[in-house]
Design an enzyme around this catalytic site. Structure first.
Site, PDB file in Angstrom:
ATOM      1  N   CYS A 143       6.852  -5.495  -6.118  1.00 36.96           N
ATOM      2  CA  CYS A 143       7.193  -5.019  -4.933  1.00 36.96           C
ATOM      3  C   CYS A 143       5.674  -4.639  -5.026  1.00 36.96           C
ATOM      4  CB  CYS A 143       7.955  -3.405  -5.520  1.00 36.96           C
ATOM      5  SG  CYS A 143       9.476  -3.684  -5.866  1.00 36.96           S
ATOM      6  N   LYS A 165      12.027   1.316   3.208  1.00 36.62           N
ATOM      7  CA  LYS A 165      11.317   1.040   1.946  1.00 36.62           C
ATOM      8  C   LYS A 165      10.204   0.339   2.184  1.00 36.62           C
ATOM      9  CE  LYS A 165      11.657  -1.482  -1.886  1.00 36.62           C
ATOM     10  NZ  LYS A 165      12.002  -0.620  -2.606  1.00 36.62           N
ATOM     11  N   GLU A 217      16.254   0.451  -2.167  1.00 33.99           N
ATOM     12  CA  GLU A 217      16.114   1.316  -3.721  1.00 33.99           C
ATOM     13  C   GLU A 217      14.706   1.336  -4.100  1.00 33.99           C
ATOM     14  OE1 GLU A 217      18.686   1.101  -6.561  1.00 33.99           O
ATOM     15  OE2 GLU A 217      16.835   2.218  -7.103  1.00 33.99           O
ATOM     16  N   PHE A 218      14.430   2.195  -4.673  1.00 33.45           N
ATOM     17  CA  PHE A 218      13.327   3.406  -4.702  1.00 33.45           C
ATOM     18  C   PHE A 218      12.668   2.887  -6.211  1.00 33.45           C
ATOM     19  CE2 PHE A 218      14.600   4.170  -0.461  1.00 33.45           C
ATOM     20  CZ  PHE A 218      13.520   3.853  -0.076  1.00 33.45           C
ATOM     21  N   LEU A 219      13.758   2.636  -6.640  1.00 32.70           N
ATOM     22  CA  LEU A 219      13.389   2.805  -8.407  1.00 32.70           C
ATOM     23  C   LEU A 219      12.200   1.545  -8.857  1.00 32.70           C
ATOM     24  CD1 LEU A 219      13.974   0.020 -10.259  1.00 32.70           C
ATOM     25  CD2 LEU A 219      16.196   0.122  -9.604  1.00 32.70           C
ATOM     26  N   ASN A 269       6.785   2.166  -0.102  1.00 31.21           N
ATOM     27  CA  ASN A 269       6.556   0.843  -1.112  1.00 31.21           C
ATOM     28  C   ASN A 269       5.011   0.318  -0.446  1.00 31.21           C
ATOM     29  OD1 ASN A 269       7.854   0.884  -2.829  1.00 31.21           O
ATOM     30  ND2 ASN A 269       8.602  -1.903  -2.564  1.00 31.21           N
TER      31      ASN A 269
HETATM   32  C1  UDX Z   1       6.631   0.841  -7.036  1.00 34.40           C
HETATM   33  C2  UDX Z   1       7.655   1.854  -6.578  1.00 34.40           C
HETATM   34  O1  UDX Z   1       7.209   2.335  -7.337  1.00 34.40           O
HETATM   35  C3  UDX Z   1       9.039   1.893  -6.302  1.00 34.40           C
HETATM   36  O2  UDX Z   1       9.303   3.174  -5.764  1.00 34.40           O
HETATM   37  C4  UDX Z   1       9.801   0.588  -5.975  1.00 34.40           C
HETATM   38  O3  UDX Z   1      10.909   0.789  -5.474  1.00 34.40           O
HETATM   39  C5  UDX Z   1       9.231   0.062  -6.244  1.00 34.40           C
HETATM   40  O4  UDX Z   1       8.043  -0.532  -5.968  1.00 34.40           O
HETATM   41  P1  UDX Z   1       6.807  -0.450  -9.699  1.00 34.40           P
HETATM   42  O5  UDX Z   1       7.075  -2.133  -9.725  1.00 34.40           O
HETATM   43  O6  UDX Z   1       8.446  -0.849 -10.916  1.00 34.40           O
HETATM   44  O7  UDX Z   1       7.236   0.157  -8.691  1.00 34.40           O
HETATM   45  O8  UDX Z   1       5.297  -0.055 -10.433  1.00 34.40           O
HETATM   46  P2  UDX Z   1       4.791   1.770 -10.125  1.00 34.40           P
HETATM   47  O9  UDX Z   1       5.225   2.619 -10.982  1.00 34.40           O
HETATM   48  O10 UDX Z   1       4.852   2.021  -8.640  1.00 34.40           O
HETATM   49  O11 UDX Z   1       3.429   0.733 -10.436  1.00 34.40           O
HETATM   50  C6  UDX Z   1       3.315  -0.391  -9.069  1.00 34.40           C
HETATM   51  C7  UDX Z   1       1.699  -1.142  -9.901  1.00 34.40           C
HETATM   52  O12 UDX Z   1       0.532   0.391  -9.176  1.00 34.40           O
HETATM   53  C8  UDX Z   1       0.857  -1.100 -11.266  1.00 34.40           C
HETATM   54  O13 UDX Z   1       0.469  -2.590 -11.357  1.00 34.40           O
HETATM   55  C9  UDX Z   1       0.407   0.248 -11.320  1.00 34.40           C
HETATM   56  O14 UDX Z   1      -0.795  -0.137 -12.571  1.00 34.40           O
HETATM   57  C10 UDX Z   1       0.072   0.357 -10.136  1.00 34.40           C
HETATM   58  N1  UDX Z   1      -0.576   1.293 -10.049  1.00 34.40           N
HETATM   59  C11 UDX Z   1       0.210   2.900 -10.168  1.00 34.40           C
HETATM   60  C12 UDX Z   1      -1.482   2.181  -9.904  1.00 34.40           C
HETATM   61  O15 UDX Z   1      -2.829   1.404 -10.277  1.00 34.40           O
HETATM   62  N2  UDX Z   1      -1.690   3.726  -9.481  1.00 34.40           N
HETATM   63  C13 UDX Z   1      -1.882   4.545  -9.495  1.00 34.40           C
HETATM   64  O16 UDX Z   1      -1.971   5.850  -9.746  1.00 34.40           O
HETATM   65  C14 UDX Z   1      -0.359   4.336  -9.534  1.00 34.40           C
END
Ligand code: UDX
Length: 436
Positions: A260, A204, A151-153, A208
């Protein structure tokens, strides 16, 4: 198709709801009776844009059901998706207890041929073990195959990410399993990448961990920018035009959190170690992230003689906007430190405050105190200092002038670089951010 989904967390519930929306008949299984009742009444147990509406629509259409009775839910399913958690163990490895429990329940319940699909993020090789485990405990003479479908959501955009995924990864070991999964995903009309099970499991983690690495790289460069007098946002902008790098995930800040990246980086590092390999790039990403989380606190400590008795506004608690999730949120590390140092915190978060209250109840805490407010400006009132930990729109909307107006000392530490440095300076705010 008759689909059963095991686990109603972010992965399981969103998958179940989206399968129903795509026209399948879905049963979601969870051990928590109260949660099942809540979902039956059309209430989502997690805050996720668009999810509750889709639950209500598909509940009403009779395509979406919830139960704690796993036997009846697994008995005659065409496919069972496992979406239970694989939390991190103290050594960094993934805890597969929930996967094992569900696998055994499946083995003891199924009465017809069925495809078991592992959606949870699991170490490479787990699908093989799940298949073996189910065969070991199988009660009836039926054919069970296991497939991987990571899952990539992302939280906050989970429904959109599922309905409009960039690709569907399916990892199978037989043409039959591949065919069943393609049929399930056919209504979504999305590109499907079909590989073997171990490659699917690895895709996956590779995705990540690459994104975590990208963020840690930008944070490392941001820290260097501060030393050499460059601006990380300009640097990121310049980088973003290179299509080989891409424009996403270039935002420097106080580090990544969530369920994640922190878990999956540690899990892959652990997996590599098991095979006698040192995954040095991922290890570096983990190290940079750990120190980045408290970088602003350290900066503020250099500026202040003490935090004791200071009124500190905390804007944003969730690990990112549009979620109430606090797992591995940088706010947690910083608030622990500030409370230990005797600060009086006034915290604001539009949706995560209630979850935060459960960990840090309102009132005296450690050597300081914490209170919660429903409006960001109330947190700023007469504050001596302000930390920004999450880039919610409600926080972005505060103008530089308002910090100057409301705070006793207009001193702002912004972990998400949401303001223009010059505009803050012009408004009379002493402003510190990351990499600028
Ligand atoms: C992530 C992946 O994007 C998703 O594909 C996977 O299935 C699960 O893990 P998520 O953890 O929900 O999703 O959020 P995401 O938007 O990816 O952000 C993760 C963290 O990275 C957050 O703390 C965010 O603040 C941080 N982040 C993200 C940064 O610090 N800089 C960025 O440019 C992008």
């Amino acid at each position: 198709m008759r689909i059963t989904v095991a686990g109603t967390g972010y992965v399981g519930l969103v998958a179940g709801v989206c399968f129903a929306e795509a026209g399948h008949n879905v049963i979601c299984v969870d051990v928590d009776e109260a949660k099942v009742k809540l979902m039956e009444s059309g209430v989502s147990p997690i805050y996720e844009e668009g999810l509750q509406e889709l639950m209500q629509k598909n509940n009403a259409a009779g395509r979406l059901h919830y139960t704690t009775d796993y036997r009846s839910a697994y008995k005659d399913a065409d496919a069972i998706f496992i979406g239970v958690g694989t939390p991190e163990l103290p050594d960094g490895s993934a805890n597969l207890d929930y996967i094992a429990i569900v696998s055994r329940q499946i083995a003891e319940s199924v009465e017809k041929d069925c495809l078991v699909v592992v959606k949870s993020t699991v170490p490479v090789g787990t699908n093989d073990k799940v298949e073996q485990f189910i065969h070991d405990f199988l009660k009836k003479d039926v054919k069970i195959e296991v497939a991987s479908n990571p899952e990539f959501l992302a939280q906050g955009s989970a429904v959109h990410d599922t309905m409009h995924a960039a690709r569907i990864i399916i990892g199978t070991e037989s043409e039959h399993a591949e065919k069943v999964l393609k049929e399930i995903y056919e209504p979504f009309g999305l590109p499907i990448v079909s590989v073997n099970r171990r490659s699917a499991e690895m895709i996956k983690y590779a995705c990540n961990d690459f994104l975590a690495l990208k963020i840690s790289y930008m944070n490392d460069i941001a820290n260097l920018c501060e030393l050499v007098g460059a601006d990380i946002q300009d640097v990121a902008k310049g980088m973003s035009y290179d299509t080989r790098i891409g424009a996403n995930f270039l935002n420097a800040g106080i580090g990544y959190g969530g369920s994640c990246f922190p878990k999956d980086t540690k899990a892959l590092k652990f997996l590599a170690k098991q095979y006698g390999y040192q995954l040095r790039t991922v290890e570096a990403a983990v190290d940079v992230n750990a120190s980045q989380k408290t970088r602003l606190f350290k900066k503020a400590s250099e500026r202040m003689i003490t935090f004791r008795g200071l009124k500190i506004a905390v804007l944003g608690l969730a690990f990112k906007p549009k979620t109430d999730d606090l797992r591995e949120a940088p706010s947690l590390d910083n608030i622990e430190l500030l409370l230990e140092q005797g600060a009086d915190l006034v915290a604001y978060d539009p949706v995560a405050a209630d979850n935060f209250k459960r960990r840090f109840p309102e009132g005296a805490c450690k050597n300081g105190s914490i209170t919660y407010v429903k409006e960001p400006k109330k947190a700023l009132k007469e504050a001596d200092l302000c930390f920004i930990f999450t880039e919610w729109n409600e926080i972005r909307e505060i103008s530089p002038r308002e910090y100057k107006e409301h705070m006793r000392i207009p001193l702002v530490y912004d972990g998400r670089n949401i303001y223009d440095v010059r505009e803050m300076k012009d408004a009379g705010v002493e402003y510190y951010s990351i990499g600028r």
